[in-house]
Scaffold this motif. Sequence first.
Motif, PDB file in Angstrom:
ATOM      1  N   THR A 206      -6.460  79.269 -31.010  1.00  0.00           N
ATOM      2  CA  THR A 206      -7.104  79.229 -32.321  1.00  0.00           C
ATOM      3  C   THR A 206      -7.303  77.777 -32.728  1.00  0.00           C
ATOM      4  O   THR A 206      -6.348  76.990 -32.701  1.00  0.00           O
ATOM      5  N   ILE A 207      -8.544  77.411 -33.080  1.00  0.00           N
ATOM      6  CA  ILE A 207      -8.861  76.037 -33.464  1.00  0.00           C
ATOM      7  C   ILE A 207      -9.244  75.997 -34.938  1.00  0.00           C
ATOM      8  O   ILE A 207     -10.028  76.827 -35.408  1.00  0.00           O
ATOM      9  N   HIS A 208      -8.705  75.026 -35.650  1.00  0.00           N
ATOM     10  CA  HIS A 208      -9.088  74.779 -37.039  1.00  0.00           C
ATOM     11  C   HIS A 208      -9.585  73.336 -37.156  1.00  0.00           C
ATOM     12  O   HIS A 208      -8.859  72.395 -36.802  1.00  0.00           O
ATOM     13  N   GLU A 209     -10.821  73.162 -37.622  1.00  0.00           N
ATOM     14  CA  GLU A 209     -11.397  71.837 -37.838  1.00  0.00           C
ATOM     15  C   GLU A 209     -11.267  71.439 -39.311  1.00  0.00           C
ATOM     16  O   GLU A 209     -10.927  72.251 -40.176  1.00  0.00           O
ATOM     17  N   ASN A 210     -11.553  70.144 -39.563  1.00  0.00           N
ATOM     18  CA  ASN A 210     -11.510  69.601 -40.931  1.00  0.00           C
ATOM     19  C   ASN A 210     -10.191  69.946 -41.614  1.00  0.00           C
ATOM     20  O   ASN A 210     -10.146  70.314 -42.782  1.00  0.00           O
ATOM     21  N   SER A 211      -9.110  69.790 -40.851  1.00  0.00           N
ATOM     22  CA  SER A 211      -7.779  70.171 -41.329  1.00  0.00           C
ATOM     23  C   SER A 211      -6.774  69.094 -40.919  1.00  0.00           C
ATOM     24  O   SER A 211      -5.909  69.311 -40.068  1.00  0.00           O
ATOM     25  N   ALA A 212      -6.893  67.936 -41.522  1.00  0.00           N
ATOM     26  CA  ALA A 212      -6.021  66.817 -41.166  1.00  0.00           C
ATOM     27  C   ALA A 212      -4.564  67.127 -41.513  1.00  0.00           C
ATOM     28  O   ALA A 212      -4.259  67.637 -42.593  1.00  0.00           O
ATOM     29  N   VAL A 213      -3.675  66.820 -40.579  1.00  0.00           N
ATOM     30  CA  VAL A 213      -2.244  67.019 -40.815  1.00  0.00           C
ATOM     31  C   VAL A 213      -1.715  65.887 -41.683  1.00  0.00           C
ATOM     32  O   VAL A 213      -1.868  64.709 -41.358  1.00  0.00           O
ATOM     33  N   ARG A 214      -1.103  66.246 -42.805  1.00  0.00           N
ATOM     34  CA  ARG A 214      -0.540  65.258 -43.720  1.00  0.00           C
ATOM     35  C   ARG A 214       0.926  64.972 -43.430  1.00  0.00           C
ATOM     36  O   ARG A 214       1.405  63.863 -43.665  1.00  0.00           O
ATOM     37  N   ARG A 215       1.626  65.971 -42.920  1.00  0.00           N
ATOM     38  CA  ARG A 215       3.060  65.808 -42.711  1.00  0.00           C
ATOM     39  C   ARG A 215       3.540  66.758 -41.636  1.00  0.00           C
ATOM     40  O   ARG A 215       3.025  67.870 -41.493  1.00  0.00           O
ATOM     41  N   LEU A 216       4.502  66.309 -40.875  1.00  0.00           N
ATOM     42  CA  LEU A 216       5.154  67.130 -39.867  1.00  0.00           C
ATOM     43  C   LEU A 216       6.598  67.333 -40.318  1.00  0.00           C
ATOM     44  O   LEU A 216       7.440  66.444 -40.197  1.00  0.00           O
ATOM     45  N   ASP A 217       6.875  68.504 -40.880  1.00  0.00           N
ATOM     46  CA  ASP A 217       8.202  68.832 -41.388  1.00  0.00           C
ATOM     47  C   ASP A 217       9.034  69.392 -40.241  1.00  0.00           C
ATOM     48  O   ASP A 217       8.668  70.398 -39.621  1.00  0.00           O
ATOM     49  N   ARG A 218      10.171  68.763 -39.949  1.00  0.00           N
ATOM     50  CA  ARG A 218      10.989  69.151 -38.806  1.00  0.00           C
ATOM     51  C   ARG A 218      12.383  69.616 -39.225  1.00  0.00           C
ATOM     52  O   ARG A 218      13.303  69.651 -38.412  1.00  0.00           O
ATOM     53  N   ARG A 219      12.532  70.003 -40.472  1.00  0.00           N
ATOM     54  CA  ARG A 219      13.854  70.385 -40.960  1.00  0.00           C
ATOM     55  C   ARG A 219      14.291  71.746 -40.426  1.00  0.00           C
ATOM     56  O   ARG A 219      15.478  72.007 -40.270  1.00  0.00           O
ATOM     57  N   SER A 220      13.350  72.616 -40.161  1.00  0.00           N
ATOM     58  CA  SER A 220      13.674  73.934 -39.607  1.00  0.00           C
ATOM     59  C   SER A 220      12.544  74.340 -38.679  1.00  0.00           C
ATOM     60  O   SER A 220      11.555  74.944 -39.091  1.00  0.00           O
ATOM     61  N   GLY A 221      12.684  73.957 -37.406  1.00  0.00           N
ATOM     62  CA  GLY A 221      11.570  74.129 -36.488  1.00  0.00           C
ATOM     63  C   GLY A 221      10.495  73.092 -36.780  1.00  0.00           C
ATOM     64  O   GLY A 221      10.764  71.999 -37.271  1.00  0.00           O
ATOM     65  N   ILE A 222       9.253  73.416 -36.508  1.00  0.00           N
ATOM     66  CA  ILE A 222       8.118  72.530 -36.733  1.00  0.00           C
ATOM     67  C   ILE A 222       7.198  73.165 -37.771  1.00  0.00           C
ATOM     68  O   ILE A 222       6.853  74.346 -37.670  1.00  0.00           O
ATOM     69  N   LYS A 223       6.794  72.369 -38.749  1.00  0.00           N
ATOM     70  CA  LYS A 223       5.806  72.829 -39.722  1.00  0.00           C
ATOM     71  C   LYS A 223       4.777  71.724 -39.902  1.00  0.00           C
ATOM     72  O   LYS A 223       5.075  70.670 -40.453  1.00  0.00           O
ATOM     73  N   ALA A 224       3.563  71.947 -39.388  1.00  0.00           N
ATOM     74  CA  ALA A 224       2.467  70.988 -39.534  1.00  0.00           C
ATOM     75  C   ALA A 224       1.682  71.354 -40.784  1.00  0.00           C
ATOM     76  O   ALA A 224       1.060  72.421 -40.842  1.00  0.00           O
ATOM     77  N   GLU A 225       1.703  70.465 -41.769  1.00  0.00           N
ATOM     78  CA  GLU A 225       1.124  70.771 -43.074  1.00  0.00           C
ATOM     79  C   GLU A 225      -0.212  70.070 -43.267  1.00  0.00           C
ATOM     80  O   GLU A 225      -0.351  68.882 -42.997  1.00  0.00           O
ATOM     81  N   THR A 226      -1.213  70.821 -43.751  1.00  0.00           N
ATOM     82  CA  THR A 226      -2.500  70.265 -44.154  1.00  0.00           C
ATOM     83  C   THR A 226      -2.660  70.473 -45.653  1.00  0.00           C
ATOM     84  O   THR A 226      -1.762  71.001 -46.316  1.00  0.00           O
ATOM     85  N   VAL A 227      -3.790  70.078 -46.192  1.00  0.00           N
ATOM     86  CA  VAL A 227      -4.007  70.221 -47.632  1.00  0.00           C
ATOM     87  C   VAL A 227      -3.987  71.682 -48.056  1.00  0.00           C
ATOM     88  O   VAL A 227      -3.434  72.039 -49.111  1.00  0.00           O
ATOM     89  N   LEU A 228      -4.571  72.546 -47.220  1.00  0.00           N
ATOM     90  CA  LEU A 228      -4.734  73.943 -47.615  1.00  0.00           C
ATOM     91  C   LEU A 228      -3.839  74.920 -46.868  1.00  0.00           C
ATOM     92  O   LEU A 228      -3.862  76.118 -47.165  1.00  0.00           O
ATOM     93  N   GLY A 229      -3.072  74.447 -45.895  1.00  0.00           N
ATOM     94  CA  GLY A 229      -2.285  75.383 -45.125  1.00  0.00           C
ATOM     95  C   GLY A 229      -1.227  74.715 -44.278  1.00  0.00           C
ATOM     96  O   GLY A 229      -0.938  73.512 -44.420  1.00  0.00           O
ATOM     97  N   ALA A 230      -0.628  75.479 -43.375  1.00  0.00           N
ATOM     98  CA  ALA A 230       0.416  74.965 -42.499  1.00  0.00           C
ATOM     99  C   ALA A 230       0.549  75.868 -41.283  1.00  0.00           C
ATOM    100  O   ALA A 230       0.204  77.057 -41.329  1.00  0.00           O
ATOM    101  N   VAL A 231       1.040  75.285 -40.201  1.00  0.00           N
ATOM    102  CA  VAL A 231       1.356  76.043 -38.989  1.00  0.00           C
ATOM    103  C   VAL A 231       2.830  75.849 -38.688  1.00  0.00           C
ATOM    104  O   VAL A 231       3.304  74.709 -38.590  1.00  0.00           O
ATOM    105  N   ARG A 232       3.555  76.957 -38.554  1.00  0.00           N
ATOM    106  CA  ARG A 232       4.946  76.916 -38.130  1.00  0.00           C
ATOM    107  C   ARG A 232       4.999  77.230 -36.637  1.00  0.00           C
ATOM    108  O   ARG A 232       4.370  78.183 -36.177  1.00  0.00           O
ATOM    109  N   ALA A 233       5.775  76.420 -35.889  1.00  0.00           N
ATOM    110  CA  ALA A 233       5.833  76.617 -34.446  1.00  0.00           C
ATOM    111  C   ALA A 233       7.151  76.118 -33.885  1.00  0.00           C
ATOM    112  O   ALA A 233       7.881  75.363 -34.542  1.00  0.00           O
ATOM    113  N   ARG A 234       7.446  76.533 -32.655  1.00  0.00           N
ATOM    114  CA  ARG A 234       8.654  76.049 -31.982  1.00  0.00           C
ATOM    115  C   ARG A 234       8.471  74.621 -31.505  1.00  0.00           C
ATOM    116  O   ARG A 234       9.409  73.825 -31.515  1.00  0.00           O
ATOM    117  N   ASN A 235       7.263  74.304 -31.047  1.00  0.00           N
ATOM    118  CA  ASN A 235       6.980  72.969 -30.515  1.00  0.00           C
ATOM    119  C   ASN A 235       5.668  72.451 -31.083  1.00  0.00           C
ATOM    120  O   ASN A 235       4.798  73.233 -31.494  1.00  0.00           O
TER     121      ASN A 235
END
Length: 428
Positions: A206-235
């Motif tokens: 799955t590809i999402h464009e125009n979705s710059a990552v603002r922060r990579l939260d690593r406190r509990s797994g991985i959470k890549a945060e954008t302005v409008l959303g986020a992806v939670r993942a193991r890696n």
Amino acid sequence: MNFNSGLDIERSYYVATANPAPCHPRLVGEIDADLVVVGGGCTGLSAALHAAERGLKVVLIEGGRVGWGASGRNGGQMIIGLCKGAAELVKFYGRERARALFDLAFEAWTLMLDVIQRHAINCDLKKTGHLIGAVSAGDMACFERELDCLTTVMNYPHMRILSAAEARLAVDTPYHGALFDALGGHIHPLNYTLGLARAAVAAGVTIHENSAVRRLDRRSGIKAETVLGAVRARNAILAGHALLKDINTRVESRIMPIGSYIVATEPLAEAAAVIPSNATVSDTRFVVNYYRLSADRRLLFGGGERYTPSPPPDIEGFVRPHMERTFPQLKGRRIDYAWGGLVSVTTSRLPDVGRDGDVYFAHGYSGQGVMLSTLAGKLLAEAIAGETARFALFEGVNPMRFPGGSALRGPLYVLGMLWYAMRDRLKR
């Protein structure tokens, strides 16, 4: 500052001749995945493709559009090996380790050809060789040493030295001679990147464009945060190269973004006389000139001495003098396209491939990324799957940080580049 915004991707020959490609939606809301990939260039797309083929649920996030970073702007030169030559690799790492590094880098060539064939990617592939022109007589002795090392240590029989006369038959500009690699070639890099994206989507990415990552939260797994959303993942894989900003200090401290600028002439009736071999060409300057012919007989020429990411106000005016010094016969010819891009270089000029906990990364190809990026993406996917031997080989040569941190790395790098530029002028 977003230096990429001033590099005129809309004026790129590649965009003007790109294959049709779908737009991908912005990331909205939170989703889960096994792997989140940050960056929609060849490294990220290759990693996503190979991870998906292994059965992982992969989400790729791109801050702009797929392929609009370095992967879709570069010179399209397929060059075997690493930025450090074979002789330098032996000097720094010894014969056995140097041979292992060279063999792995060579795999980038076979992998890229396989990807192009397997996924039917239409990217103007030309397997016509790569020529390095000697700008000084002293370069020929360096070529002799390199050829000897390639033959005796690397068991690579595809290089040969050309005399000045032989080089002139291959490209109509005066060099003192050349080193010619028969396995080099060139591609339309944006169409190759778009083909990789198509293959990745077909594999389930799955590809999402125009979705710059603002922060990579690593406190509990991985959470890549954008302005409008986020992806939670193991890696996570960071594959943003020169465009990474404030996401991971470890990664960003080992690369320096440098601007590279290219023009494309009008179609040339005499194209076959300009580069009779249709090889891709570069020279021995530290600030290298690089050029080739396009499928529609234009000269695509990159070059110039600029040591910061900030673009020149007039890219055409900046590159034209370098093109016309190389090919005086093209003086005054119309230039139809002019654009630039950022490449990431490292202190060692070797790629920085590694991991920081559950975050994997690859970048810093130092001008050799056309093929190495696809290989690096595959190595990242292998490592996440637990197959780390080949990944560890590149990880073991990771470059040192740029001295002075983010505040001083730019000024110190500029001083170094100025010294090399002066050396180039003395060689002419």
